[in-house]
Design an enzyme around this catalytic site. Sequence first.
Site, PDB file in Angstrom:
ATOM      1  N   GLY A   1       0.612  -0.917   0.430  1.00  0.00           N
ATOM      2  CA  GLY A   1       0.296  -0.046  -0.291  1.00  0.00           C
ATOM      3  C   GLY A   1       0.984   1.364  -0.205  1.00  0.00           C
TER       4      GLY A   1
ATOM      5  CG  HIS B   1       3.001   0.710  -5.033  1.00  0.00           C
ATOM      6  ND1 HIS B   1       2.487   1.921  -4.895  1.00  0.00           N
ATOM      7  CD2 HIS B   1       3.268   0.193  -5.099  1.00  0.00           C
ATOM      8  CE1 HIS B   1       3.776   1.154  -3.256  1.00  0.00           C
ATOM      9  NE2 HIS B   1       4.228   0.024  -3.577  1.00  0.00           N
TER      10      HIS B   1
ATOM     11  CD  GLN C   1       9.951  -7.854  -2.883  1.00  0.00           C
ATOM     12  OE1 GLN C   1      10.531  -7.940  -1.476  1.00  0.00           O
ATOM     13  NE2 GLN C   1       9.601  -7.195  -3.714  1.00  0.00           N
TER      14      GLN C   1
HETATM   15  P1  AMP Z   1       5.996  -2.295  -1.413  1.00  0.00           P
HETATM   16  O1  AMP Z   1       4.842  -1.553  -1.468  1.00  0.00           O
HETATM   17  O2  AMP Z   1       6.803  -1.664  -1.467  1.00  0.00           O
HETATM   18  O3  AMP Z   1       5.758  -3.945  -1.077  1.00  0.00           O
HETATM   19  O4  AMP Z   1       6.379  -2.641  -3.458  1.00  0.00           O
HETATM   20  C1  AMP Z   1       4.925  -3.617  -3.755  1.00  0.00           C
HETATM   21  C2  AMP Z   1       5.772  -3.500  -5.430  1.00  0.00           C
HETATM   22  O5  AMP Z   1       6.017  -2.276  -5.915  1.00  0.00           O
HETATM   23  C3  AMP Z   1       6.706  -4.415  -5.262  1.00  0.00           C
HETATM   24  O6  AMP Z   1       7.309  -5.119  -6.281  1.00  0.00           O
HETATM   25  C4  AMP Z   1       8.119  -3.566  -5.942  1.00  0.00           C
HETATM   26  O7  AMP Z   1       9.413  -4.021  -5.690  1.00  0.00           O
HETATM   27  C5  AMP Z   1       7.955  -2.543  -6.488  1.00  0.00           C
HETATM   28  N1  AMP Z   1       7.921  -0.958  -6.340  1.00  0.00           N
HETATM   29  C6  AMP Z   1       8.414   0.287  -5.625  1.00  0.00           C
HETATM   30  N2  AMP Z   1       8.858   0.607  -5.360  1.00  0.00           N
HETATM   31  C7  AMP Z   1       8.574   0.722  -6.873  1.00  0.00           C
HETATM   32  C8  AMP Z   1       9.700   2.095  -8.085  1.00  0.00           C
HETATM   33  N3  AMP Z   1       9.751   3.123  -7.171  1.00  0.00           N
HETATM   34  N4  AMP Z   1       9.327   1.495  -9.396  1.00  0.00           N
HETATM   35  C9  AMP Z   1       8.906   0.427  -9.436  1.00  0.00           C
HETATM   36  N5  AMP Z   1       9.051  -1.293  -8.252  1.00  0.00           N
HETATM   37  C10 AMP Z   1       8.587  -0.071  -7.675  1.00  0.00           C
END
Ligand code: AMP
Length: 256
Positions: A5, A11, A127
Amino acid sequence: MPTMGALHEGHLALIKRARKECAIVVVSVFVNPLQFGAHEDLERYPRPFDEDVSTLRKANVDAVFSPTPSEMYPPPALTSVYVSALSKTLEGKTRPTHFKGVTTVVAKLFNIVRPDRAYFGEKDYQQLIVVKRMTRDLNFPVEIACVPTAREKSGLALSSRNAYLNGKERKDAALIYAALSAVRKAYETGVADIKTLQRLMRDVLKKGKTLKLDYIAFVDKRTLGRRKNANGDTRVLIACYAGKTRLIDTMALAEE
Ligand code: AMP
């Protein structure tokens, strides 16, 4: 698509890709307690749930899955998924239980949602590799797709944790991208010695008074094994504090 979130353009880049490639797009919004260490920011992690739902509605997502922690882990939850070796290095050194939390929740999400394809961001590169390995080792019938990092104009990688940064820290944090770009440029002009590349990055980061480096690692893009000399398969991974906020970023040294 698993998320915690506090959705931002990063995202949305994942969602847009999924929307283009898939008939049905499901997004989970779950701040997964298992992937936070005891002294990390679980309590203060941003949870703007209503805003997230309206963002997801606008992005034309078909379903949102947002369980509570006890729905996700009905006590006593005794089983976990752990990708050894790959979960211990790099981020795993400072955050020893982090990836076990990630792989456990992602395995559960795969079983609950049953996607054909799951989208992960390049920013969280370790990850991505850990999840790919789990998917292969446990025969999940899921294709893992990687989406390039979405950045602010300054180059700072978008992250929900950027909300913690004050003005000075945010400005300094842009030096992380500057350092990554400098190293890529140096590699493109023929510098392959890791020590030289590391020094170059440190020199750029030194300009940010609120920055404190955790690690810079030059690794093989598939195995995450350390490199002595850079080549076309090398990626640089960095973790750095801006004030108290821990930020990570990465860049490939050559076009992938
Ligand atoms: P999180 O909500 O931080 O767990 O991220 C959810 C997904 O969005 C994960 O696969 C992250 O790697 C991806 N994500 C987060 N920030 C970015 C970004 N700046 N660019 C691309 N993907 C992202």
